[in-house]
Motif scaffolding. Structure first.
Motif, PDB file in Angstrom:
ATOM      1  N   HIS A   1     -75.618 -74.629 -34.000  1.00 31.30           N
ATOM      2  CA  HIS A   1     -75.107 -74.538 -32.638  1.00 31.30           C
ATOM      3  C   HIS A   1     -73.781 -73.797 -32.657  1.00 31.30           C
ATOM      4  O   HIS A   1     -73.243 -73.459 -33.721  1.00 31.30           O
ATOM      5  CB  HIS A   1     -74.957 -75.939 -32.025  1.00 31.30           C
ATOM      6  CG  HIS A   1     -74.115 -76.882 -32.843  1.00 31.30           C
ATOM      7  ND1 HIS A   1     -72.745 -76.798 -32.874  1.00 31.30           N
ATOM      8  CD2 HIS A   1     -74.454 -77.907 -33.646  1.00 31.30           C
ATOM      9  CE1 HIS A   1     -72.266 -77.745 -33.659  1.00 31.30           C
ATOM     10  NE2 HIS A   1     -73.285 -78.427 -34.142  1.00 31.30           N
ATOM     11  N   ALA A   2     -73.245 -73.535 -31.476  1.00 31.76           N
ATOM     12  CA  ALA A   2     -72.061 -72.677 -31.358  1.00 31.76           C
ATOM     13  C   ALA A   2     -70.837 -73.262 -32.041  1.00 31.76           C
ATOM     14  O   ALA A   2     -69.922 -72.525 -32.419  1.00 31.76           O
ATOM     15  CB  ALA A   2     -71.763 -72.423 -29.878  1.00 31.76           C
TER      16      ALA A   2
ATOM     17  N   ALA B   1     -69.394 -93.675 -29.255  1.00 30.18           N
ATOM     18  CA  ALA B   1     -68.345 -93.040 -30.052  1.00 30.18           C
ATOM     19  C   ALA B   1     -68.313 -93.652 -31.447  1.00 30.18           C
ATOM     20  O   ALA B   1     -68.340 -94.880 -31.589  1.00 30.18           O
ATOM     21  CB  ALA B   1     -66.994 -93.200 -29.376  1.00 30.18           C
ATOM     22  N   CYS B   2     -68.264 -92.794 -32.452  1.00 30.47           N
ATOM     23  CA  CYS B   2     -68.210 -93.252 -33.844  1.00 30.47           C
ATOM     24  C   CYS B   2     -67.072 -92.565 -34.577  1.00 30.47           C
ATOM     25  O   CYS B   2     -66.752 -91.400 -34.298  1.00 30.47           O
ATOM     26  CB  CYS B   2     -69.524 -92.954 -34.559  1.00 30.47           C
ATOM     27  SG  CYS B   2     -70.926 -93.939 -33.972  1.00 30.47           S
ATOM     28  N   GLU B   3     -66.470 -93.293 -35.512  1.00 31.56           N
ATOM     29  CA  GLU B   3     -65.413 -92.742 -36.350  1.00 31.56           C
ATOM     30  C   GLU B   3     -66.024 -92.141 -37.614  1.00 31.56           C
ATOM     31  O   GLU B   3     -66.763 -92.814 -38.337  1.00 31.56           O
ATOM     32  CB  GLU B   3     -64.433 -93.847 -36.744  1.00 31.56           C
ATOM     33  CG  GLU B   3     -63.341 -93.382 -37.721  1.00 31.56           C
ATOM     34  CD  GLU B   3     -62.673 -94.544 -38.430  1.00 31.56           C
ATOM     35  OE1 GLU B   3     -61.680 -95.057 -37.881  1.00 31.56           O
ATOM     36  OE2 GLU B   3     -63.150 -94.942 -39.523  1.00 31.56           O
TER      37      GLU B   3
ATOM     38  N   ILE C   1     -72.565 -90.146 -30.750  1.00 31.91           N
ATOM     39  CA  ILE C   1     -73.977 -90.022 -31.067  1.00 31.91           C
ATOM     40  C   ILE C   1     -74.736 -90.622 -29.891  1.00 31.91           C
ATOM     41  O   ILE C   1     -74.169 -91.380 -29.089  1.00 31.91           O
ATOM     42  CB  ILE C   1     -74.341 -90.716 -32.388  1.00 31.91           C
ATOM     43  CG1 ILE C   1     -74.062 -92.228 -32.312  1.00 31.91           C
ATOM     44  CG2 ILE C   1     -73.583 -90.109 -33.556  1.00 31.91           C
ATOM     45  CD1 ILE C   1     -74.582 -92.973 -33.519  1.00 31.91           C
ATOM     46  N   PHE C   2     -76.014 -90.294 -29.767  1.00 36.21           N
ATOM     47  CA  PHE C   2     -76.752 -90.643 -28.556  1.00 36.21           C
ATOM     48  C   PHE C   2     -78.023 -91.417 -28.880  1.00 36.21           C
ATOM     49  O   PHE C   2     -78.645 -91.215 -29.922  1.00 36.21           O
ATOM     50  CB  PHE C   2     -77.126 -89.367 -27.791  1.00 36.21           C
ATOM     51  CG  PHE C   2     -75.940 -88.575 -27.308  1.00 36.21           C
ATOM     52  CD1 PHE C   2     -75.402 -88.807 -26.051  1.00 36.21           C
ATOM     53  CD2 PHE C   2     -75.348 -87.619 -28.112  1.00 36.21           C
ATOM     54  CE1 PHE C   2     -74.306 -88.095 -25.605  1.00 36.21           C
ATOM     55  CE2 PHE C   2     -74.248 -86.888 -27.677  1.00 36.21           C
ATOM     56  CZ  PHE C   2     -73.727 -87.137 -26.412  1.00 36.21           C
TER      57      PHE C   2
ATOM     58  N   ILE D   1     -76.097 -82.078 -29.580  1.00 32.73           N
ATOM     59  CA  ILE D   1     -74.835 -81.943 -30.303  1.00 32.73           C
ATOM     60  C   ILE D   1     -74.030 -83.224 -30.187  1.00 32.73           C
ATOM     61  O   ILE D   1     -73.933 -83.826 -29.107  1.00 32.73           O
ATOM     62  CB  ILE D   1     -74.023 -80.758 -29.740  1.00 32.73           C
ATOM     63  CG1 ILE D   1     -74.784 -79.448 -29.966  1.00 32.73           C
ATOM     64  CG2 ILE D   1     -72.639 -80.685 -30.394  1.00 32.73           C
ATOM     65  CD1 ILE D   1     -74.146 -78.257 -29.291  1.00 32.73           C
ATOM     66  N   GLN D   2     -73.458 -83.650 -31.300  1.00 36.91           N
ATOM     67  CA  GLN D   2     -72.611 -84.834 -31.303  1.00 36.91           C
ATOM     68  C   GLN D   2     -71.231 -84.446 -30.765  1.00 36.91           C
ATOM     69  O   GLN D   2     -70.437 -83.825 -31.467  1.00 36.91           O
ATOM     70  CB  GLN D   2     -72.501 -85.404 -32.723  1.00 36.91           C
ATOM     71  CG  GLN D   2     -73.831 -85.882 -33.277  1.00 36.91           C
ATOM     72  CD  GLN D   2     -73.723 -86.329 -34.717  1.00 36.91           C
ATOM     73  OE1 GLN D   2     -72.761 -86.029 -35.411  1.00 36.91           O
ATOM     74  NE2 GLN D   2     -74.719 -87.048 -35.193  1.00 36.91           N
TER      75      GLN D   2
END
Length: 226
Positions: free
Chosen positions: A127-128, A162-164, A153-154, A202-203
Motif C-alpha cells: 500500500h502507499a 488500537a494496539c501498541e 487493527i480491525f 491498512i492498519q
C-alpha cells in the motif's frame, strides 16, 4: 496478504494454556527474566504510556545489549523472554524490501487467527504507506533507537482496536541479517481478547514515537514520527 478468511477460536473453545495468555491480567503481569532492576526503564515515551509487556521487553533489550549500541542476535535468549514470548514478534531483513517473521508468538497467533511465521511484513501488494513504514523500521539500525507505534487493527464488523507495537533493533552476528524484536498488545483494557481480526485493510497508524536509546532519534524533517 490477507487473513480475512481466518477465524480465531471463541474463548470457551481455546486450550486452557492459550486462554490464560489472552487475559488482560497475563499481559499486565508478564515479566522478562532480568538480572537487575527495571526501575530505570521509562514508563512512557514522548507522553505515550508503555504497556507492561512493552516496558518489560525494553528492559530486557537494555540489559542484553550491555555496552553495545544494540544486542547481537546471539544475545537473544528465549529463556530470558519466556513469559513475553506469546506476545513477541521477531523478524529478519532478508533484503531491502523483505522483512520476514521468524517468531510470531502464540498469543498473537490466537489473537489474529493467523500464524504469520515466514511471511513478509509488507506482503506482495504494497500500500502507499509501505515505503515510509519500511524507512521507519530501517532507521532503527541506522540510528540505533526504538519505536512505539499505536495502530488500529480491525474485526469483521469494521470495528477498530488500537494496539501498541513496541519495536527494537537487533544487530546481526555472523549471517549479516539485521533483525528487529517487538511486542504487540491491545491498548484497550479488554478483560480477554476474543476479536475476530481481519487483515484486508491498512492498519491505521495513530502514533509513531521513537525511543532514544543513546544515539538520539530521527530528525522530524524525515517525516517518520507521528
Amino acid at each position: 496478504m490477507s487473513g480475512g478468511d481466518s477465524e480465531n477460536e471463541p474463548a470457551d473453545k481455546r486450550p486452557v494454556w492459550v486462554q490464560s495468555l489472552m487475559q488482560r491480567s497475563a499481559v499486565e503481569t508478564a515479566k522478562a527474566r532480568l538480572q537487575g532492576s527495571i526501575d530505570h526503564v521509562p514508563v512512557e515515551v514522548g507522553g505515550l504510556p508503555l504497556s507492561n509487556v512493552g516496558r518489560q521487553l525494553y528492559a530486557w533489550w537494555l540489559e542484553a545489549r550491555g555496552d553495545k549500541p544494540m544486542p547481537l542476535s546471539s544475545d537473544v535468549s528465549l529463556r530470558g523472554l519466556v513469559e513475553l514470548l506469546p506476545y513477541i514478534r521477531y523478524l529478519s531483513w532478508e533484503d531491502e524490501k523483505s522483512l520476514i517473521f521468524r517468531i510470531y508468538g502464540s498469543a498473537l497467533v490466537e489473537g489474529s487467527g493467523f500464524d504469520l511465521t515466514g511471511y513478509n511484513v509488507f506482503g506482495p501488494d504494497e500500500h502507499a504507506e509501505a515505503a515510509i513504514d519500511r524507512a521507519r523500521l530501517r532507521v532503527l539500525h541506522a540510528q540505533p533507537c526504538g519505536v512505539v507505534m499505536i495502530r488500529d487493527i480491525f474485526d469483521r464488523s469494521g470495528r477498530a482496536y488500537a494496539c501498541e507495537f513496541m519495536t527494537l533493533p537487533i544487530a546481526p552476528d555472523g549471517d549479516g541479517e539485521d533483525r528487529i524484536i517487538g511486542t504487540v498488545v491491545p491498548c484497550e483494557d479488554i478483560a480477554e481478547w476474543n476479536v475476530d481480526v481481519v487483515f484486508d485493510r491498512i492498519q491505521t497508524l495513530h502514533r509513531a514515537t521513537f525511543i532514544d536509546t543513546g544515539a538520539g532519534v530521527p530528525a522530524a524533517s524525515l517525516g517518520l514520527g507521528k
